[in-house]
Design a protein around this motif. Structure first.
Motif: not given
Length: 149
Positions: A1-23
């Motif tokens: 049998m053939a290999k098949i790829r399935l894709t599902k999309e998800f959406r979410f809202e998230m906040a972050h901050a990058l420690w010790n980042y220069d931008g």
């Protein structure tokens, strides 16, 4: 049998901050993330199986990704454990949904974490093929199993 790829999309809202980042991303900020999860396998051929013809039920994939990622991170603040974040996360009402992670919460590092979480939950005949995480409308990172053997 053939290999098949399935894709599902998800959406979410998230906040972050990058420690010790220069931008600018050193400042607390949020994104509307879009996560595409692609698995690969062979469609079920067993005529007695209610999932006949499916590689995997989209509902089962949705359940795994929601449990491991979306439900944890949607509308949460994510920071590295190296960041001095105690005051930020202790704000009344505003710090209730947060995750302190062992890594810098970049798009790239989150994909590594997501891949490990998802792979552990997949049925043994299904493999995680790839992940794509859009952080903005024009910026994304990708993880491929073939690059991580």
């Amino acid at each position: 049998m053939a290999k098949i790829r399935l894709t599902k999309e998800f959406r979410f809202e998230m906040a972050h901050a990058l420690w010790n980042y220069d931008g600018l991303c050193k400042n607390l900020h949020g994104h509307s993330y879009i996560l595409n999860v692609t698995v690969i396998g062979e469609p079920i051929e067993d005529e007695d199986n209610p999932k006949l013809g499916m590689v995997m039920d989209f509902g089962d994939l949705k359940s795994i990704v929601n449990d491991e990622i979306v439900d944890r991170l949607d509308h949460a603040v994510v920071v590295s454990k190296k960041a001095p974040s105690e005051q930020l996360l202790a704000l009344p009402q505003m710090g209730e949904r947060h995750e302190v992670v062992d890594y810098q919460p970049t798009c790239e590092n989150m994909l590594v974490d997501f891949a490990e979480r998802i792979k552990k939950r997949l049925p043994e005949n299904i493999q995680l093929f790839s992940l794509k995480l859009n952080e903005t409308a024009t910026s994304y990172a990708e993880w491929y199993a073939s690059d991580n053997c």
